[in-house]
Design a protein around this motif. Structure first.
Motif, short mmCIF file in Angstrom:
data_model
loop_
_atom_site.label_atom_id
_atom_site.label_comp_id
_atom_site.label_asym_id
_atom_site.label_seq_id
_atom_site.Cartn_x
_atom_site.Cartn_y
_atom_site.Cartn_z
N PRO A 90 0.85 -1.28 -0.11
CA PRO A 90 0.01 -0.16 0.01
C PRO A 90 0.66 1.31 0.04
O PRO A 90 0.28 2.39 -0.18
CB PRO A 90 -0.74 -0.12 1.30
N GLY A 91 2.13 1.25 0.34
CA GLY A 91 2.73 2.29 0.32
C GLY A 91 3.69 2.42 -0.95
O GLY A 91 4.53 3.45 -1.15
N VAL A 92 3.50 1.72 -1.98
CA VAL A 92 4.12 1.91 -3.31
C VAL A 92 3.92 3.11 -4.02
O VAL A 92 4.89 3.46 -5.00
CB VAL A 92 3.55 0.67 -4.37
N HIS A 93 2.94 3.70 -3.84
CA HIS A 93 2.93 5.02 -4.60
C HIS A 93 3.96 6.07 -4.06
O HIS A 93 4.09 7.10 -5.02
CB HIS A 93 1.47 5.80 -4.37
N ARG A 94 4.54 5.81 -3.23
CA ARG A 94 5.65 6.91 -2.72
C ARG A 94 6.79 6.57 -3.86
O ARG A 94 7.80 7.70 -3.80
CB ARG A 94 6.12 6.26 -1.27
N LEU A 95 6.69 5.77 -4.66
CA LEU A 95 7.96 5.73 -5.40
C LEU A 95 7.81 6.82 -6.63
O LEU A 95 8.56 7.48 -7.17
CB LEU A 95 7.67 4.32 -6.38
N VAL A 96 6.41 7.10 -6.94
CA VAL A 96 6.08 8.37 -7.61
C VAL A 96 6.28 9.65 -7.11
O VAL A 96 6.72 10.59 -7.52
CB VAL A 96 4.77 8.04 -8.32
#
Ligand code: ATP
Ligand code: MG
Length: 354
Positions: free
Chosen positions: A117-123
């Motif tokens: 769920p934290g993968v968006h931090r990549l962007v």
């Protein structure tokens, strides 16, 4: 691929032994039951670090003195056992009965990626996460990359230390030749890899976002000068900031949708789709090259996504050759994912579902 996993004293998991499926393993459990902890243990086994914390002490089960994760790995050259243990502030890793110094040998045998769920931090966040993911891909393609990268990091540390000590220009300059030597090779390897990755990324973003996103690569210093020139140009600024502001350690990936930078105009759900696209495209590239298949950890893949986007994401995941370990709070969350075996977890205890 990971066939057997044994965990002791990791987070809330006191002792667990799981036989994983070569295609997909589902982990079902209520909130705070230990699902993410299991993925974190697998990640730690393969990479020697956590995706949730840099403080290893937090990973040791409360009241315990150590944690240990051991995995049986099926490789193209046969089965090997990998293990990692943390105790008294020290981490020790072993592969095939031998102590290993860095994690690169284990990482080669067990490539791991995670979509959580934290993968968006990549962007959304700064370049460090993107650079690390980029380098994961380059490392698995070009085996001398890691050695050059380490040399560069050592040189960088020395130059920064000289800057902090207010050393004279000559002493700062001593380290620059080393940086310049390594930088060209790092840049070329990354550039070659991004070229290879780009068509896969376009294909995956087309499937996930409806239109291909453009993948850009910035090497960390201006395009029209050599790193030696760039270092000289920023010397006064670096002196003042006491750190090195140009070089491959500032490299980055950019994503464009149409004419604008993605991070300025996409929603949280789209950020997740874009980040997942980058990871899945990298796994697809990995699968076209010699080496072991990737173990992809999916922590609650439905989080943040509506039904349509989740369907698209699972569609691409099904076409991406990887061993899956997937968590969910409900059986519905595993629907559409190729799962051969399911475990229920309750208070850190795992039970296979027949
Ligand atoms: N070092 C530790 N020792 C003991 N328990 C811990 C430790 N670190 C974390 N925990 C506990 O482990 C439990 C499980 O956490 P985890 O994040 O794995 O849950 P989860 O199943 O992924 O939950 P969610 O569905 O909310 O994501 C939590 O209650 C947490 O407080
Ligand atoms: Mg969780």
């Amino acid at each position: 691929m990971l066939t057997t996993l044994e965990i002791e004293n990791f987070r809330c998991i006191e002792a667990a032994r799981l036989e994983l499926d070569l295609q997909g393993t589902g982990i079902l459990g209520a909130n705070a039951s230990g699902k993410t902890s299991l993925l974190e243990a697998i990640y730690f086994l393969g990479l020697g670090r956590s995706f949730r914390t840099t403080v290893r002490e937090k990973l040791v089960r409360e009241g315990a003195e150590y944690f240990r994760v051991v995995g049986r790995i099926r490789t193209q050259r046969g089965d090997v056992t990998a293990g990692i243990e943390y105790r008294d502030g020290t981490t020790r890793a072993r592969l095939a009965g031998q102590d290993v110094a860095g994690m690169s040998e284990v990482a080669e045998a067990l490539p791991i990626q995670i979509i959580d769920p934290g993968v968006h931090r990549l962007v959304e966040e700064g370049s460090a996460r993107r650079r690390r993911l980029l380098d994961w891909g380059v490392f698995h393609v070009e085996h001398d990359f890691l050695g050059v990268w380490r040399r560069y990091q050592r040189g960088l540390k020395q130059r920064n230390a000289a800057l902090r000590a207010g050393a004279e220009a000559r002493l700062v300059g001593v380290w620059e030749q080393e940086l310049v030597d390594c930088a060209g090779r790092l840049d070329e390897a990354r550039r070659r890899y991004v070229e290879r990755l780009r068509p896969y990324f376009e294909e995956v973003t087309r499937a996930l976002l409806g239109a291909p996103a453009n993948l850009g690569y910035q090497r960390g210093w201006a395009g029209d000068e050599s790193l030696a020139e760039a270092l000289e140009r920023v010397r006064a600024r670096d002196d003042k900031l006491r750190t090195t502001t140009v070089g491959p350690h500032r490299a980055d990936l950019t994503f464009r949708l149409g004419s604008s930078l993605a991070r300025d105009r996409v929603s949280r759900g789209q950020q997740k789709m874009l980040a997942a696209a980058l990871i899945l495209a990298q796994i697809q590239v990995r699968a076209t090259l010699p080496g072991e298949p990737t173990c992809l950890l999916l922590d609650d893949p439905a989080a943040e996504l509506d039904g349509e986007n989740l369907g698209k994401l699972l569609g691409v995941i099904r076409q991406t050759p990887a061993q899956l370990v997937v968590t969910s709070v409900s059986e519905a969350g595993l629907r559409g994912i190729p799962i051969g075996r399911v475990f229920h977890v309750e208070q850190g205890r795992f039970r296979a579902v027949e």
